[in-house]
Design a protein around this motif. Structure first.
Motif, PDB file in Angstrom:
ATOM      1  N   GLN B 125      45.557  66.626 -58.708  1.00 23.81           N
ATOM      2  CA  GLN B 125      44.533  67.266 -59.750  1.00 23.81           C
ATOM      3  C   GLN B 125      43.642  68.072 -59.027  1.00 23.81           C
ATOM      4  O   GLN B 125      42.969  67.498 -57.885  1.00 23.81           O
ATOM      5  CB  GLN B 125      43.902  66.066 -60.418  1.00 23.81           C
ATOM      6  CG  GLN B 125      42.952  66.880 -61.711  1.00 23.81           C
ATOM      7  CD  GLN B 125      42.770  65.894 -62.802  1.00 23.81           C
ATOM      8  OE1 GLN B 125      43.156  64.598 -62.612  1.00 23.81           O
ATOM      9  NE2 GLN B 125      42.011  66.189 -63.417  1.00 23.81           N
ATOM     10  N   ALA B 126      43.037  69.291 -59.359  1.00 28.47           N
ATOM     11  CA  ALA B 126      42.345  70.150 -58.444  1.00 28.47           C
ATOM     12  C   ALA B 126      40.999  69.780 -58.732  1.00 28.47           C
ATOM     13  O   ALA B 126      40.100  70.028 -59.671  1.00 28.47           O
ATOM     14  CB  ALA B 126      42.451  71.614 -58.935  1.00 28.47           C
ATOM     15  N   SER B 127      40.546  68.873 -57.571  1.00 25.69           N
ATOM     16  CA  SER B 127      38.929  68.709 -57.786  1.00 25.69           C
ATOM     17  C   SER B 127      38.503  68.665 -56.243  1.00 25.69           C
ATOM     18  O   SER B 127      39.085  67.994 -55.273  1.00 25.69           O
ATOM     19  CB  SER B 127      38.489  67.333 -58.252  1.00 25.69           C
ATOM     20  OG  SER B 127      37.471  66.959 -57.949  1.00 25.69           O
ATOM     21  N   TYR B 128      37.720  69.817 -55.982  1.00 30.56           N
ATOM     22  CA  TYR B 128      37.535  70.052 -54.582  1.00 30.56           C
ATOM     23  C   TYR B 128      36.197  69.509 -54.175  1.00 30.56           C
ATOM     24  O   TYR B 128      35.841  69.678 -53.282  1.00 30.56           O
ATOM     25  CB  TYR B 128      37.263  71.837 -54.275  1.00 30.56           C
ATOM     26  CG  TYR B 128      38.996  72.299 -54.575  1.00 30.56           C
ATOM     27  CD1 TYR B 128      40.011  71.664 -53.840  1.00 30.56           C
ATOM     28  CD2 TYR B 128      38.968  73.187 -55.742  1.00 30.56           C
ATOM     29  CE1 TYR B 128      41.174  72.462 -54.372  1.00 30.56           C
ATOM     30  CE2 TYR B 128      40.204  73.682 -56.005  1.00 30.56           C
ATOM     31  CZ  TYR B 128      41.570  73.259 -55.263  1.00 30.56           C
ATOM     32  OH  TYR B 128      42.505  73.897 -55.603  1.00 30.56           O
ATOM     33  N   GLU B 129      35.617  68.786 -54.905  1.00 27.03           N
ATOM     34  CA  GLU B 129      34.301  68.259 -54.528  1.00 27.03           C
ATOM     35  C   GLU B 129      34.474  66.470 -54.763  1.00 27.03           C
ATOM     36  O   GLU B 129      35.323  66.165 -55.496  1.00 27.03           O
ATOM     37  CB  GLU B 129      33.247  68.518 -55.570  1.00 27.03           C
ATOM     38  CG  GLU B 129      32.705  70.053 -55.538  1.00 27.03           C
ATOM     39  CD  GLU B 129      33.097  70.722 -56.768  1.00 27.03           C
ATOM     40  OE1 GLU B 129      33.130  69.979 -57.924  1.00 27.03           O
ATOM     41  OE2 GLU B 129      33.194  71.975 -56.778  1.00 27.03           O
ATOM     42  N   LEU B 131      32.305  63.230 -55.615  1.00 26.08           N
ATOM     43  CA  LEU B 131      31.125  62.584 -56.054  1.00 26.08           C
ATOM     44  C   LEU B 131      30.726  61.544 -55.250  1.00 26.08           C
ATOM     45  O   LEU B 131      31.497  60.771 -54.866  1.00 26.08           O
ATOM     46  CB  LEU B 131      31.386  62.231 -57.781  1.00 26.08           C
ATOM     47  CG  LEU B 131      30.265  61.963 -58.244  1.00 26.08           C
ATOM     48  CD1 LEU B 131      29.076  62.856 -58.253  1.00 26.08           C
ATOM     49  CD2 LEU B 131      30.463  61.093 -59.634  1.00 26.08           C
ATOM     50  N   ARG B 209      46.832  78.431 -52.315  1.00 25.67           N
ATOM     51  CA  ARG B 209      47.298  78.177 -53.625  1.00 25.67           C
ATOM     52  C   ARG B 209      47.360  79.721 -54.171  1.00 25.67           C
ATOM     53  O   ARG B 209      46.999  80.481 -53.707  1.00 25.67           O
ATOM     54  CB  ARG B 209      46.233  77.330 -54.340  1.00 25.67           C
ATOM     55  CG  ARG B 209      44.766  78.222 -54.536  1.00 25.67           C
ATOM     56  CD  ARG B 209      43.884  77.150 -55.493  1.00 25.67           C
ATOM     57  NE  ARG B 209      42.539  77.440 -55.438  1.00 25.67           N
ATOM     58  CZ  ARG B 209      42.224  78.430 -56.353  1.00 25.67           C
ATOM     59  NH1 ARG B 209      42.883  79.402 -56.748  1.00 25.67           N
ATOM     60  NH2 ARG B 209      40.867  78.754 -56.052  1.00 25.67           N
ATOM     61  N   ASP B 210      47.894  79.317 -55.519  1.00 24.13           N
ATOM     62  CA  ASP B 210      48.253  80.611 -56.521  1.00 24.13           C
ATOM     63  C   ASP B 210      46.523  80.686 -57.341  1.00 24.13           C
ATOM     64  O   ASP B 210      45.774  80.185 -57.056  1.00 24.13           O
ATOM     65  CB  ASP B 210      49.131  80.497 -57.526  1.00 24.13           C
ATOM     66  CG  ASP B 210      50.443  80.448 -56.737  1.00 24.13           C
ATOM     67  OD1 ASP B 210      50.597  81.526 -55.627  1.00 24.13           O
ATOM     68  OD2 ASP B 210      51.459  80.247 -57.155  1.00 24.13           O
ATOM     69  N   LEU B 211      46.594  81.691 -58.233  1.00 26.38           N
ATOM     70  CA  LEU B 211      45.333  81.646 -58.871  1.00 26.38           C
ATOM     71  C   LEU B 211      44.870  80.515 -59.332  1.00 26.38           C
ATOM     72  O   LEU B 211      43.930  80.084 -59.750  1.00 26.38           O
ATOM     73  CB  LEU B 211      45.500  82.856 -60.049  1.00 26.38           C
ATOM     74  CG  LEU B 211      45.548  84.443 -59.346  1.00 26.38           C
ATOM     75  CD1 LEU B 211      45.573  85.264 -60.636  1.00 26.38           C
ATOM     76  CD2 LEU B 211      44.168  84.631 -58.458  1.00 26.38           C
ATOM     77  N   ASP B 233      34.961  77.634 -49.949  1.00 29.65           N
ATOM     78  CA  ASP B 233      34.468  76.261 -50.193  1.00 29.65           C
ATOM     79  C   ASP B 233      34.549  75.963 -51.825  1.00 29.65           C
ATOM     80  O   ASP B 233      33.952  76.802 -52.466  1.00 29.65           O
ATOM     81  CB  ASP B 233      33.212  75.931 -49.672  1.00 29.65           C
ATOM     82  CG  ASP B 233      33.080  76.254 -48.011  1.00 29.65           C
ATOM     83  OD1 ASP B 233      34.114  76.451 -47.328  1.00 29.65           O
ATOM     84  OD2 ASP B 233      31.758  75.967 -47.575  1.00 29.65           O
ATOM     85  N   ARG B 234      35.028  74.589 -52.079  1.00 29.92           N
ATOM     86  CA  ARG B 234      35.099  74.026 -53.202  1.00 29.92           C
ATOM     87  C   ARG B 234      35.889  74.935 -54.226  1.00 29.92           C
ATOM     88  O   ARG B 234      36.413  74.736 -55.313  1.00 29.92           O
ATOM     89  CB  ARG B 234      33.664  74.237 -53.970  1.00 29.92           C
ATOM     90  CG  ARG B 234      32.695  73.422 -53.473  1.00 29.92           C
ATOM     91  CD  ARG B 234      31.349  73.302 -54.431  1.00 29.92           C
ATOM     92  NE  ARG B 234      30.529  74.617 -54.291  1.00 29.92           N
ATOM     93  CZ  ARG B 234      29.753  75.023 -55.177  1.00 29.92           C
ATOM     94  NH1 ARG B 234      29.499  74.173 -56.154  1.00 29.92           N
ATOM     95  NH2 ARG B 234      29.019  76.213 -54.951  1.00 29.92           N
ATOM     96  N   ASN B 235      36.700  75.978 -53.746  1.00 31.72           N
ATOM     97  CA  ASN B 235      37.679  76.732 -54.315  1.00 31.72           C
ATOM     98  C   ASN B 235      39.029  76.378 -53.810  1.00 31.72           C
ATOM     99  O   ASN B 235      40.156  76.734 -54.539  1.00 31.72           O
ATOM    100  CB  ASN B 235      37.332  78.099 -54.243  1.00 31.72           C
ATOM    101  CG  ASN B 235      36.263  78.671 -55.303  1.00 31.72           C
ATOM    102  OD1 ASN B 235      36.471  78.897 -56.339  1.00 31.72           O
ATOM    103  ND2 ASN B 235      35.266  78.776 -54.708  1.00 31.72           N
ATOM    104  N   ILE B 236      39.180  75.691 -52.668  1.00 31.92           N
ATOM    105  CA  ILE B 236      40.313  75.376 -51.976  1.00 31.92           C
ATOM    106  C   ILE B 236      40.127  74.117 -51.180  1.00 31.92           C
ATOM    107  O   ILE B 236      39.069  73.917 -50.869  1.00 31.92           O
ATOM    108  CB  ILE B 236      40.772  76.637 -50.931  1.00 31.92           C
ATOM    109  CG1 ILE B 236      41.656  77.890 -51.777  1.00 31.92           C
ATOM    110  CG2 ILE B 236      41.754  76.016 -49.895  1.00 31.92           C
ATOM    111  CD1 ILE B 236      41.995  78.910 -50.796  1.00 31.92           C
TER     112      ILE B 236
END
Lengths: 335, 335
Positions: B125-129, B131, B209-211, B233-236
């Motif tokens: 699941q895409a979560s680049y941060e 908590l 990754r793709d879009l 950062d935070r996008n990949i």
């Protein structure tokens, strides 16, 4: 929860993927910039360095744009003298360090054996900052960089672009104390004044020197081939930047000798010639333009570099490091 | 006047050249660090990528340290599965872009032809941060980076080093508003909490990754070979960093196809094997240490990275960009 995080960090994010697809990208802004937002680079302000062909026989040419006045002009003047004297012809690229620099010139450590410099080329007095007595008077040229990154630079207290080059400055604001040798406060003779200096970014060209700050002439040059070594700012003269052909320097084998110098002289890459752009024939003359840093297109470009909302970006930073702005430069086809 | 400028910008500069010669350098601090300030990197947390020999027959090996928990662990888990399944063996480095990345893996754009992934390797699941519910509770591990550069990062509002990796974080401070779709203020559910993410610096390894942000598995990886692309950062997902052999990626020819992919398949650099460090024999196993980011030596090292007063530096910046800290890492000789 994921939605909440997203909403929090991307406050200005578009409301839907549909919107995202329509958001401008840096490429779309550059493509849409009108001709009037581009400035020609004078061929007289470019150096064309021709390296020996690579081992597959492919030509290698590196084009450098020289730093405009008022910055680093003592060294830039020397560089013009050296190019006109054909001083670099027959020298080499002799030092390459990963994530640092590729360096060229004579490369002779022993002063007695060093290639003599042409008449007129001497170490300029070492002053790597330029005092700007009245910043407001220069406001049309020294247009402010976006306020977003103002005071967010660990290496200065302000950033701007000047004729397409990134420049940092230091303002003598109230909290900067000025003391005599005993630590006693003195009146600040530069109150309210600013001084400024060109920044080391990827591709920047600087003047190699020895330990003493007045030892660099411009004969030994380097190009940055890694993360911006900003600690060199104000310690070394930045005299320009590579605008084409950096890959002919950045892909060279890394040196294994002291300080990354090629221990095997056969690894040195011969420099066939270095010419000022206007010394070349019309047909060979390089033609480049940069996106003017005081244009509306440049302002939009920086805005999007800091706030990306196109289809790829999930969150945008809301800021941009000055060396990540990367002023658009394009080759203009010969007529 | 020159003296005045100097005094102004280098307030903490030593009083004489004699003092300057005695000032510590980053190299002298690293050399003097006691053994207790170094941490061994577990071989199980390293990837050893062997490329085909270069055209002179020289061996090429790239060693990557994987990101420690809690960061990017969905992808790091996949990478372990892929390495154990020998998935990368026979793939290639297929994309190299100057001042950007070198990328490797299958490199097949057509999904129908793509190399199937081993069981268990799926897009996390895409979560680049990440908590961090109670930062104070983690204070011993998440030691604060020097206050000097705190809040001087255009990409975050705080920086720290965690187990030797640079990490940025965002604190949900009062001025960050939280709004519903109509722009109406909402209570902030994360008040006072922080979330954090690993940073893209030179040498960082990320998941292509793709879009769509949930498309990266860790099979297609890249290493940064230019100025830190912090906008990613935070996008990949950042999953590690190259700790040895980056020059085998950074010196590769730049690709001339779309997005820097090698248009000529012959330019692709074959990957012979990718192994986790602990899959190798004792003799082949990589042994590395990093300077512990919570050690006194590291604090001194950062201090000097920001404030250089040795014989070369004329002025020191008084700050340092997080990607210019460059955590010291050293190879440990085999026993």
């Amino acid at each position: 929860m994921k939605h909440l995080l997203l909403a929090l960090v991307a406050l200005a994010a578009p409301a839907s993927a549909q919107d995202a697809a329509e958001q401008p990208t840096t490429a779309s802004i550059v493509a849409a910039a009108p001709a009037s937002d581009w400035r020609a680079i004078d061929p007289a302000d470019m150096l064309v360095m021709t390296l020996a062909p690579d081992r597959d026989g492919k030509a290698r040419q590196v084009v450098i744009q020289l730093m405009p006045p008022p910055f680093s002009q003592g060294w830039v003047g020397n560089i013009r003298i050296l190019a006109k004297a054909r001083w670099w012809d027959g020298t080499s690229v002799y030092r390459v360090v990963d994530n640092w620099v590729a360096q060229w010139g004579d490369g002779e450590d022993d002063e007695a054996k060093a290639k003599p410099l042409p008449e007129g080329a001497k170490s300029p007095q070492a002053s790597y900052e330029t005092l700007i007595p009245d910043p407001d008077a220069n406001a049309s040229d020294l247009e402010l960089f976006t306020r977003r990154i103002y005071r967010e630079d660990p290496y200065s207290n302000g950033l701007l672009f000047f004729e397409g080059f990134p420049i940092a400055y230091w303002e003598t604001i109230g909290e900067v104390s000025y003391e005599d040798a005993e630590g006693k406060p003195l009146p600040n003779p530069l109150e309210g004044r600013e001084f400024a200096w060109p920044i080391h970014c990827y591709g920047s060209v600087g003047v190699a020197r020895d330990l003493s700050p007045d030892t660099g002439t411009g004969a030994e040059l380097y190009a940055v081939i890694g993360h911006a070594p900003r600690q060199l700012d104000r310690n070394i003269a930045v005299v320009g930047r590579v605008i084409e052909g950096i890959e002919h320097l950045s892909t060279l084998p890394r040196g294994k000798g002291d300080a990354g110098v090629y221990d095997d002289p056969k690894l040195r890459v011969p420099i066939v010639s270095v010419r000022l752009g206007d010394e070349l024939s019309e047909a060979e003359r390089p033609r480049f333009e940069y996106l003017a840093s005081d244009s509306a297109s440049f302002a939009r470009y920086v805005e999007v570099r800091a706030n990306r909302h196109d289809a790829f970006y999930k969150v945008s930073a809301g800021g941009v490091d000055v060396c990540n702005v990367q002023v658009p430069i394009r080759r203009v086809p010969s007529e």
